[in-house]
Design an enzyme around this catalytic site. Structure first.
Site, PDB file in Angstrom:
ATOM      1  N   LYS A 293       0.823  -1.223   0.000  1.00 14.38           N
ATOM      2  CA  LYS A 293       0.000   0.000   0.000  1.00 14.38           C
ATOM      3  C   LYS A 293       0.853   1.268   0.000  1.00 14.38           C
ATOM      4  O   LYS A 293       0.598   2.202  -0.743  1.00 14.38           O
ATOM      5  CB  LYS A 293      -0.922   0.048   1.237  1.00 14.38           C
ATOM      6  CG  LYS A 293      -1.981  -1.012   1.281  1.00 14.38           C
ATOM      7  CD  LYS A 293      -2.996  -0.742   2.389  1.00 14.38           C
ATOM      8  CE  LYS A 293      -2.406  -0.741   3.795  1.00 14.38           C
ATOM      9  NZ  LYS A 293      -1.887  -2.016   4.252  1.00 14.38           N
TER      10      LYS A 293
ATOM     11  N   ARG B 145      -0.906  -7.918  13.954  1.00 18.38           N
ATOM     12  CA  ARG B 145      -1.470  -6.992  12.966  1.00 18.38           C
ATOM     13  C   ARG B 145      -2.287  -7.738  11.915  1.00 18.38           C
ATOM     14  O   ARG B 145      -3.322  -7.266  11.474  1.00 18.38           O
ATOM     15  CB  ARG B 145      -0.343  -6.189  12.315  1.00 18.38           C
ATOM     16  CG  ARG B 145       0.093  -5.021  13.210  1.00 18.38           C
ATOM     17  CD  ARG B 145       1.537  -4.683  13.013  1.00 18.38           C
ATOM     18  NE  ARG B 145       1.810  -4.156  11.700  1.00 18.38           N
ATOM     19  CZ  ARG B 145       2.961  -4.318  11.063  1.00 18.38           C
ATOM     20  NH1 ARG B 145       3.926  -5.019  11.597  1.00 18.38           N
ATOM     21  NH2 ARG B 145       3.142  -3.771   9.894  1.00 18.38           N
TER      22      ARG B 145
ATOM     23  N   ARG C  69      11.336  -6.485   5.404  1.00 16.38           N
ATOM     24  CA  ARG C  69      11.171  -5.062   5.079  1.00 16.38           C
ATOM     25  C   ARG C  69      12.125  -4.190   5.903  1.00 16.38           C
ATOM     26  O   ARG C  69      12.309  -4.400   7.099  1.00 16.38           O
ATOM     27  CB  ARG C  69       9.728  -4.652   5.372  1.00 16.38           C
ATOM     28  CG  ARG C  69       9.465  -3.186   5.165  1.00 16.38           C
ATOM     29  CD  ARG C  69       8.015  -2.883   5.035  1.00 16.38           C
ATOM     30  NE  ARG C  69       7.257  -2.979   6.283  1.00 16.38           N
ATOM     31  CZ  ARG C  69       5.940  -2.734   6.362  1.00 16.38           C
ATOM     32  NH1 ARG C  69       5.262  -2.416   5.276  1.00 16.38           N
ATOM     33  NH2 ARG C  69       5.330  -2.828   7.504  1.00 16.38           N
TER      34      ARG C  69
ATOM     35  N   ARG D 208      -9.337   1.808   8.845  1.00 16.30           N
ATOM     36  CA  ARG D 208      -8.897   0.475   9.242  1.00 16.30           C
ATOM     37  C   ARG D 208      -9.959  -0.230  10.068  1.00 16.30           C
ATOM     38  O   ARG D 208      -9.779  -1.395  10.412  1.00 16.30           O
ATOM     39  CB  ARG D 208      -7.634   0.619  10.087  1.00 16.30           C
ATOM     40  CG  ARG D 208      -6.405  -0.073   9.525  1.00 16.30           C
ATOM     41  CD  ARG D 208      -5.295   0.233  10.478  1.00 16.30           C
ATOM     42  NE  ARG D 208      -4.091  -0.494  10.298  1.00 16.30           N
ATOM     43  CZ  ARG D 208      -3.008  -0.011   9.692  1.00 16.30           C
ATOM     44  NH1 ARG D 208      -3.046   1.159   9.106  1.00 16.30           N
ATOM     45  NH2 ARG D 208      -1.907  -0.720   9.673  1.00 16.30           N
TER      46      ARG D 208
ATOM     47  N   ARG E 143      11.376  -1.702  11.025  1.00 17.28           N
ATOM     48  CA  ARG E 143      10.361  -1.055  11.858  1.00 17.28           C
ATOM     49  C   ARG E 143      10.183  -1.840  13.143  1.00 17.28           C
ATOM     50  O   ARG E 143      10.196  -3.067  13.122  1.00 17.28           O
ATOM     51  CB  ARG E 143       9.022  -1.024  11.094  1.00 17.28           C
ATOM     52  CG  ARG E 143       8.825   0.222  10.288  1.00 17.28           C
ATOM     53  CD  ARG E 143       7.618   0.151   9.402  1.00 17.28           C
ATOM     54  NE  ARG E 143       6.385  -0.263  10.044  1.00 17.28           N
ATOM     55  CZ  ARG E 143       5.177  -0.153   9.481  1.00 17.28           C
ATOM     56  NH1 ARG E 143       5.073   0.364   8.280  1.00 17.28           N
ATOM     57  NH2 ARG E 143       4.100  -0.560  10.103  1.00 17.28           N
TER      58      ARG E 143
HETATM   59  P1  AMP Z   1       0.987   1.140   8.966  1.00 18.13           P
HETATM   60  O1  AMP Z   1       2.202   1.923   8.664  1.00 18.13           O
HETATM   61  O2  AMP Z   1      -0.202   1.542   8.138  1.00 18.13           O
HETATM   62  O3  AMP Z   1       1.231  -0.351   8.934  1.00 18.13           O
HETATM   63  O4  AMP Z   1       0.577   1.507  10.487  1.00 18.13           O
HETATM   64  C1  AMP Z   1       1.444   1.210  11.555  1.00 18.13           C
HETATM   65  C2  AMP Z   1       0.683   1.212  12.855  1.00 18.13           C
HETATM   66  O5  AMP Z   1       0.106   2.508  13.075  1.00 18.13           O
HETATM   67  C3  AMP Z   1      -0.492   0.249  12.930  1.00 18.13           C
HETATM   68  O6  AMP Z   1      -0.111  -1.069  13.273  1.00 18.13           O
HETATM   69  C4  AMP Z   1      -1.334   0.920  14.021  1.00 18.13           C
HETATM   70  O7  AMP Z   1      -0.770   0.705  15.297  1.00 18.13           O
HETATM   71  C5  AMP Z   1      -1.170   2.392  13.695  1.00 18.13           C
HETATM   72  N1  AMP Z   1      -2.193   2.854  12.739  1.00 18.13           N
HETATM   73  C6  AMP Z   1      -1.987   3.334  11.472  1.00 18.13           C
HETATM   74  N2  AMP Z   1      -3.138   3.686  10.897  1.00 18.13           N
HETATM   75  C7  AMP Z   1      -4.111   3.406  11.796  1.00 18.13           C
HETATM   76  C8  AMP Z   1      -5.524   3.532  11.778  1.00 18.13           C
HETATM   77  N3  AMP Z   1      -6.176   3.993  10.699  1.00 18.13           N
HETATM   78  N4  AMP Z   1      -6.206   3.155  12.890  1.00 18.13           N
HETATM   79  C9  AMP Z   1      -5.570   2.682  13.977  1.00 18.13           C
HETATM   80  N5  AMP Z   1      -4.249   2.536  14.060  1.00 18.13           N
HETATM   81  C10 AMP Z   1      -3.500   2.878  12.977  1.00 18.13           C
END
Ligand code: AMP
Length: 225
Positions: free
Chosen positions: A18, A175, A132, A94, A164
């Site tokens: 994404k 996740r 990653r 989400r 990360r």
């Molecule tokens: P990502 O980079 O999109 O994988 O997001 C990393 C982390 O940020 C996720 O595992 C959540 O802890 C938090 N996060 C990102 N976007 C959201 C969202 N829309 N709602 C809740 N938590 C989020």
């Protein structure tokens, strides 16, 4: 293209691509890319109160609570704000509550033109996430099999390229579990409204990008006003 540029949501499991695709889509259509994950990581790195709180959830793979996330995105969507034209959202919504809030937050009757679900099999996602590596400065994504040119520093800005904190095995499992329970219902939410397109996320970045652009262009052509 519509007057203000397309309004797009990218869906897909963590590791589906994404982030990479959202940036390319934003450049291609001249729209804004908003990644809630990037936003939280920037805040955490800056040590703001909100960032420190968000990090507690992120590092363990849990979702940041809806009211916090929705509040932040709503600010960006306010008229005249960052997202008042076209946008591509990555990592938001989400949860169903976030999807409903997104519908309610925009100022007209055109909240989302298309939600693109990038589908990738579980084993590939696991491999991508475990390998990653990410630039701490710009967020550019690498993989242990496709590292930067020099000594784990970013090709673009020389930032340190690291793993990360939430790409550990335990946080990845959590996740992906949350994706099934919280995020899959959103796929149905957009499908029911006729706003969903499923795109095969296996292949080179260029191939997947081509599929997404085709899906978006077809949608924009069919809804051109
Ligand atoms: P990502 O980079 O999109 O994988 O997001 C990393 C982390 O940020 C996720 O595992 C959540 O802890 C938090 N996060 C990102 N976007 C959201 C969202 N829309 N709602 C809740 N938590 C989020």
């Amino acid at each position: 293209m519509t007057d203000n540029g397309p309004r797009l949501v990218l869906l897909g499991k963590q590791g589906a691509g994404k982030g990479t695709q959202a940036q390319r889509i934003a450049d291609h259509y001249g729209i804004v890319h908003l990644s809630t994950g990037d936003l939280f990581r920037q805040q955490a790195a800056a040590g703001t109160e909100f960032g420190v709180e968000a990090r507690r959830y992120m590092d363990s793979g849990e979702l940041v609570p809806d009211d916090i996330v929705i509040g932040i995105v709503r600010e960006s969507l306010a008229p005249g704000g960052l997202l008042s034209g076209g946008w591509v959202l990555d990592g938001f919504p989400r949860t169903l509550q976030q999807a409903e809030a997104l519908d309610g937050a925009v100022d007209d009757d055109r909240p989302v033109d298309l939600a693109v679900n990038i589908e990738v099999p579980h084993e590939i996602v696991l491999d991508r996430l475990a390998g990653r590596r990410v630039c701490e400065v710009c967020g550019r994504i690498y993989h242990v099999n496709m590292p930067p040119r020099e000594n784990w520093t970013c090709d673009d800005d020389g930032g340190a390229v690291t793993q990360r904190p939430d790409d550990t095995e335990r946080a990845i499992d959590r996740r992906l579990q949350i994706y099934d329970t919280e995020t899959l219902p959103i796929v149905r939410f957009y499908a029911t409204r006729g706003h969903l397109e499923v795109v095969d996320g296996v292949g080179t970045g260029d191939e997947v990008f081509g599929r997404i652009v085709r899906a978006v262009d077809e949608r924009l052509a069919s809804t051109a006003r």
